[in-house]
Design a protein around this motif. Structure first.
Motif, PDB file in Angstrom:
ATOM      1  N   ASN A  86      67.002  82.527  40.053  1.00 39.31           N
ATOM      2  CA  ASN A  86      67.734  81.324  40.412  1.00 39.31           C
ATOM      3  C   ASN A  86      68.893  81.087  39.448  1.00 39.31           C
ATOM      4  O   ASN A  86      70.014  80.806  39.859  1.00 39.31           O
TER       5      ASN A  86
ATOM      6  N   ARG B 130      67.190  79.072  48.757  1.00 39.24           N
ATOM      7  CA  ARG B 130      68.432  79.638  48.255  1.00 39.24           C
ATOM      8  C   ARG B 130      69.043  80.517  49.333  1.00 39.24           C
ATOM      9  O   ARG B 130      68.377  81.381  49.889  1.00 39.24           O
TER      10      ARG B 130
ATOM     11  N   HIS C  63      70.166  75.693  47.274  1.00 40.10           N
ATOM     12  CA  HIS C  63      71.005  76.458  46.358  1.00 40.10           C
ATOM     13  C   HIS C  63      71.893  77.338  47.233  1.00 40.10           C
ATOM     14  O   HIS C  63      71.404  78.234  47.921  1.00 40.10           O
TER      15      HIS C  63
END
Length: 331
Positions: A6, A165, A205
């Motif tokens: 991440n 994400r 994200h």
């Protein structure tokens, strides 16, 4: 989301078929300790039905590194994801962006943008199978789809399935009429839409991909609110420009890397590869752009291209090529 991948996703190198193999990724990792690296796309059928586990091989030095999978069968993707997680990958990424005919015939890649429910089922099943991040790389739409309508629907469904994400290539893909190469250049970029998605999905994200060719451009997108930027061809053809200062400029860590020093650091790696039966050009083909835009770049490329293909070629070819660059760089 697991921390390592991440955090690294602030800047990543795109998965690129025939380019981002494990030799390429080892080189890129010497240039940047922080950026997230991706494998070439590996198809789930090749792993699960074909038993091609050699496709999962990588060097521990590559971490953080993500495995990109192609496929459309949820159970098969879950099995492939488990194989990737067992191999130690920091992230499993589902390809929903590749427009090639070969990918379409397998009902995966960009064509999956037409079936967000199937993608969501794939993501949910993969998330159940592994503990590492399951992410998606997609386009803003395909063919006659209206991106501002379809993309939010797509993101809503994969988010609900457990994807936290996503990397968005800011171009549509035309599945008929354009080649994969043309699909990387001809459809217009829509950066504004990707930024709007970050506004509409603040908990996701979101990384932007497509057309970014410098760290200045990457930083501008980050400053405007995006979580990450993925760079493809520029990172491959000008790896020093993109990656040697990535740690200091994008991640605020470490020091800038010197490409001359990087070449010398590659010597032990090359020696091991050749000792195991490999050939020099399998590695040096990824190093041709190390001095792009710098004095001696043409001589470096020529010396490597011509010397590395000969039987018995070893690291001395690389070092002799470096001799053509180093004096110019030190003037």
């Amino acid at each position: 989301m697991t921390g390592k991948a991440n955090k690294a996703a602030r800047l990543s190198v795109a998965p690129m078929m025939d380019w981002t193999d494990h030799h390429c990724r080892y080189l890129h990792r010497l240039l940047s300790s922080e950026a997230l690296l991706y494998t070439e796309m590996v198809t789930a059928p090749a792993l699960v039905r074909g038993g091609a586990l050699h496709l999962l091989e990588y060097n521990d030095a590559e971490h953080p590194v993500a495995l990109q999978l192609g496929g459309s069968d949820p159970e098969e993707l879950a099995q492939a994801a488990q194989l990737g997680a067992d191999a130690g990958y920091d992230e499993i990424n589902l390809n929903c962006g590749c427009p090639s005919d070969r990918v379409q015939s397998g009902t995966f890649g960009a064509v999956l943008m037409k079936d967000p429910a199937r993608v969501a089922e794939c993501v949910a099943t993969m998330c159940e199978a592994v503990d590492v991040d399951v992410t998606v790389k997609c386009r803003i739409g395909v063919d006659e789809q209206e991106p501002k309508d379809i993309l939010p629907v797509f993101l809503e469904q994969i988010r609900a399935a457990g994807c936290q994400r996503v990397t968005i290539h800011a171009r549509k893909a035309w599945l008929k009429g354009l080649s994969p190469k043309e699909n990387r250049d001809i459809p217009p970029l829509d950066y504004d839409l990707v930024h709007q998605m970050k506004t509409d999905f603040p908990d996701l994200h979101i990384s932007l991909n497509g057309g970014v060719t410098s760290l200045d451009e990457a930083q501008a997108h980050l400053d405007a609110g995006l979580d990450g930027v993925m760079i493809g061809r520029a990172a491959y053809h000008q790896p020093t420009d993109i990656l040697s200062e990535a740690d200091t400029r994008i991640f605020q860590t470490g020091t800038a890397r010197d490409p001359i020093a990087i070449v010398r650091q590659m010597v032990p790696y090359v020696e091991r590869h050749i000792a195991n039966g490999g050939r020099l050009h399998q590695i040096t083909r990824h190093m041709l752009g190390l001095f792009a835009g710098r004095p001696g770049a043409r001589a470096w490329r020529r010396a490597l291209s011509e010397g590395a293909v000969h039987d018995g070629a070893g690291p001395e070819v690389m070092l002799q090529a470096l001799d053509r660059v180093a004096p110019l760089a030190e003037v």
